[in-house]
Design an enzyme around this catalytic site. Structure first.
Site, PDB file in Angstrom:
ATOM      1  N   ASP A   1     -34.264  51.538 114.108  1.00  0.00           N
ATOM      2  CA  ASP A   1     -33.727  50.307 113.532  1.00  0.00           C
ATOM      3  C   ASP A   1     -33.840  49.236 114.617  1.00  0.00           C
ATOM      4  O   ASP A   1     -34.486  49.464 115.648  1.00  0.00           O
ATOM      5  CB  ASP A   1     -32.281  50.504 113.031  1.00  0.00           C
ATOM      6  CG  ASP A   1     -31.294  50.692 114.169  1.00  0.00           C
ATOM      7  OD1 ASP A   1     -31.728  50.891 115.331  1.00  0.00           O
ATOM      8  OD2 ASP A   1     -30.080  50.638 113.921  1.00  0.00           O
TER       9      ASP A   1
ATOM     10  N   TYR B   1     -36.296  53.931 108.158  1.00  0.00           N
ATOM     11  CA  TYR B   1     -35.132  54.143 109.021  1.00  0.00           C
ATOM     12  C   TYR B   1     -34.093  55.039 108.319  1.00  0.00           C
ATOM     13  O   TYR B   1     -33.628  56.035 108.875  1.00  0.00           O
ATOM     14  CB  TYR B   1     -34.479  52.812 109.440  1.00  0.00           C
ATOM     15  CG  TYR B   1     -33.097  53.094 109.967  1.00  0.00           C
ATOM     16  CD1 TYR B   1     -32.934  53.615 111.247  1.00  0.00           C
ATOM     17  CD2 TYR B   1     -31.973  52.945 109.148  1.00  0.00           C
ATOM     18  CE1 TYR B   1     -31.680  53.983 111.713  1.00  0.00           C
ATOM     19  CE2 TYR B   1     -30.719  53.310 109.603  1.00  0.00           C
ATOM     20  CZ  TYR B   1     -30.577  53.824 110.878  1.00  0.00           C
ATOM     21  OH  TYR B   1     -29.340  54.206 111.315  1.00  0.00           O
TER      22      TYR B   1
ATOM     23  N   GLU C   1     -24.924  54.795 106.072  1.00  0.00           N
ATOM     24  CA  GLU C   1     -26.137  54.133 106.537  1.00  0.00           C
ATOM     25  C   GLU C   1     -26.445  52.883 105.704  1.00  0.00           C
ATOM     26  O   GLU C   1     -26.854  51.865 106.234  1.00  0.00           O
ATOM     27  CB  GLU C   1     -27.337  55.099 106.494  1.00  0.00           C
ATOM     28  CG  GLU C   1     -27.277  56.163 107.566  1.00  0.00           C
ATOM     29  CD  GLU C   1     -27.275  55.586 108.986  1.00  0.00           C
ATOM     30  OE1 GLU C   1     -27.797  54.479 109.186  1.00  0.00           O
ATOM     31  OE2 GLU C   1     -26.737  56.240 109.894  1.00  0.00           O
TER      32      GLU C   1
END
Ligand code: SF4
Length: 234
Positions: A151, A133, A47
């Site tokens: 996002d 997020y 991520e």
């Protein structure tokens, strides 16, 4: 106000949206390495790398980085310069610095090797460099917690389908989009994993920032932006 926007969504449209999106994902998703793991550290690394960097550039760096640093403790024990070196080519080095800080914090400077990242978004958000997020992504993708995530891709898809008047660039609107993300989650954490992956995949492959491929969109008949465009065309 925020509540009113999300609460006004039609329950039938919400469940159809999720059902079609997830079915599309099962047929069309890319096979990406971080979708094959539930290891929270690996999910976190992916991520962080995917923020601001394209998937094709991330894949080789992801494998390379995990070979060098197979665990949070390994990151914590390394000098910051070594972590930055392993991050080279991805840019935005604040992400690597924050990962190192986070690893040191959780492992007491590398002395504890069996550590676990928290599974709840609120606890994840207390860690260095973890925003709303990323907290949602780690909770959902590693632990299958029923957590929303937004996002830029997800914000675009949700606003186009459910609330075309909202702009993700306006903080107040973005809050409403988060409320829509929460309202449209399926009931279980397991289905939420697929749902969140599907939202992101759809925003990356179909409803993109450059072109909305409405002709091959699985949710076009539910999409307010598409309906508006069709009306204007008539
Ligand atoms: S119909 Fe078009 S605008 Fe609507 S979600 Fe699908 S691709 Fe995006």
């Amino acid at each position: 106000m925020r509540r009113r926007h999300a609460a006004s969504l039609d329950p039938h449209a919400i469940s159809e949206f999720g059902r079609r999106l997830r079915a599309w994902y099962r047929r069309s998703a890319r096979d990406l390495p971080w979708r094959r793991t539930r290891n929270a550290y690996r999910v976190l690394v992916s991520e962080l790398m995917l923020q601001q960097t394209q998937v094709s550039r991330v894949i080789p760096k992801y494998h390379e980085f995990l070979r060098t640093f197979p665990s949070l403790a390994a990151v914590a024990r390394a000098e910051p310069a070594r972590v930055l070196e392993a991050w080279s080519g991805l840019g935005y080095y604040a992400r690597a610095r924050n990962l190192h800080k986070l690893a040191r914090e959780l492992t007491s400077d590398g002395t504890r090797s069996r550590v676990r990242l928290p599974s709840e978004p609120a606890a994840l958000r207390d860690l260095p460099g973890i925003g709303a997020y990323t907290a949602g992504a780690v909770a959902s993708f590693a632990y299958e917690v029923r957590a929303p995530l937004v996002d830029t891709n997800v914000a675009r898809v949700l606003s186009r389908v459910f609330a075309p008047s909202l702009s993700p660039k306006r903080p107040r609107d973005l809050k409403r989009i988060w409320a829509i993300a929460e309202r449209t989650l399926p009931r279980t954490g397991n289905a939420t994993w697929t749902h969140n992956q599907a939202l992101m995949e759809h925003g990356a492959l179909v409803c993109t920032a450059r072109v909305a491929h409405c002709d091959r969109c699985p949710v076009s008949s539910l999409c307010a932006t598409h309906a508006r465009a069709m009306t204007l065309r008539r």
